[in-house]
Design an enzyme around this catalytic site. Sequence first.
Site, PDB file in Angstrom:
ATOM      1  N   CYS A 183      -1.736   2.732  -7.848  1.00 48.22           N
ATOM      2  CA  CYS A 183      -1.303   4.126  -7.748  1.00 48.22           C
ATOM      3  C   CYS A 183       0.112   4.221  -8.308  1.00 48.22           C
ATOM      4  O   CYS A 183       0.542   3.350  -9.056  1.00 48.22           O
ATOM      5  CB  CYS A 183      -1.415   4.652  -6.311  1.00 48.22           C
ATOM      6  N   ASN A 218       2.692   2.412  -4.962  1.00 46.23           N
ATOM      7  CA  ASN A 218       2.097   1.329  -4.176  1.00 46.23           C
ATOM      8  C   ASN A 218       2.538   1.380  -2.714  1.00 46.23           C
ATOM      9  O   ASN A 218       2.747   0.355  -2.081  1.00 46.23           O
ATOM     10  CB  ASN A 218       2.413  -0.030  -4.810  1.00 46.23           C
ATOM     11  N   CYS A 253       1.052   4.238  -0.647  1.00 42.45           N
ATOM     12  CA  CYS A 253       0.067   5.073   0.054  1.00 42.45           C
ATOM     13  C   CYS A 253      -1.356   4.750  -0.382  1.00 42.45           C
ATOM     14  O   CYS A 253      -2.105   4.088   0.327  1.00 42.45           O
ATOM     15  CB  CYS A 253       0.339   6.567  -0.154  1.00 42.45           C
ATOM     16  N   ARG A 254      -1.727   5.232  -1.551  1.00 41.37           N
ATOM     17  CA  ARG A 254      -3.127   5.155  -1.970  1.00 41.37           C
ATOM     18  C   ARG A 254      -3.610   3.747  -2.282  1.00 41.37           C
ATOM     19  O   ARG A 254      -4.658   3.319  -1.784  1.00 41.37           O
ATOM     20  CB  ARG A 254      -3.363   6.064  -3.186  1.00 41.37           C
ATOM     21  N   SER A 255      -2.901   3.021  -3.129  1.00 44.22           N
ATOM     22  CA  SER A 255      -3.421   1.712  -3.536  1.00 44.22           C
ATOM     23  C   SER A 255      -3.398   0.679  -2.415  1.00 44.22           C
ATOM     24  O   SER A 255      -4.370  -0.079  -2.283  1.00 44.22           O
ATOM     25  CB  SER A 255      -2.738   1.200  -4.807  1.00 44.22           C
ATOM     26  N   ASP A 276      -2.224  12.275  -4.124  1.00 42.43           N
ATOM     27  CA  ASP A 276      -1.186  11.451  -3.509  1.00 42.43           C
ATOM     28  C   ASP A 276      -0.724  12.068  -2.189  1.00 42.43           C
ATOM     29  O   ASP A 276      -0.061  13.106  -2.175  1.00 42.43           O
ATOM     30  CB  ASP A 276      -0.007  11.318  -4.473  1.00 42.43           C
TER      31      ASP A 276
END
Length: 150
Positions: free
Chosen positions: A8, A11, A13-15, A123
């Site tokens: 993301c 690095n 939150c999402r990934s 995000d």
Amino acid sequence: MKKILFVCLGNICRSPSAEAVFAAKAQAACYPVIVDSAGTGNWHVGEPPYGPMQQAAQRRGYDLSSLRARQITASDFEGFDLIVAMDEANLRDIERLRPSGSETPVTLMMSYAPETGERAVPDPYYTRDFDEALNLIEAAANGLLASLTN
């Protein structure tokens, strides 16, 4: 054994959530895999995932506390069998790093969950909707796992 990198922007939150969710689902399915995550930017290198994201993940049984942000590098194309981007901007940034001759596939996370109608995992650092991000990540992780085991 497959090695998958989730990417993301920062690095945090999402990934890292995708890393933890996919690792848990693969383990439950007895599918051997090595997972990692990275960001296209370097703002948070060395930091743990964002607190509210960790809390949302923890409520679903995913522990992100040991993860630390890092930035994707060109050598990741050699180290991983698949790179999964959280949105199209991440995908473009990843492709800019692709070394000449590399054939490592780079895909969008939501391509594994077409039933959602989403093309990206928004995000949650900006949207503040950590639960919706996890909903999408879980759906896509299920689809990714199915694509690897079928």
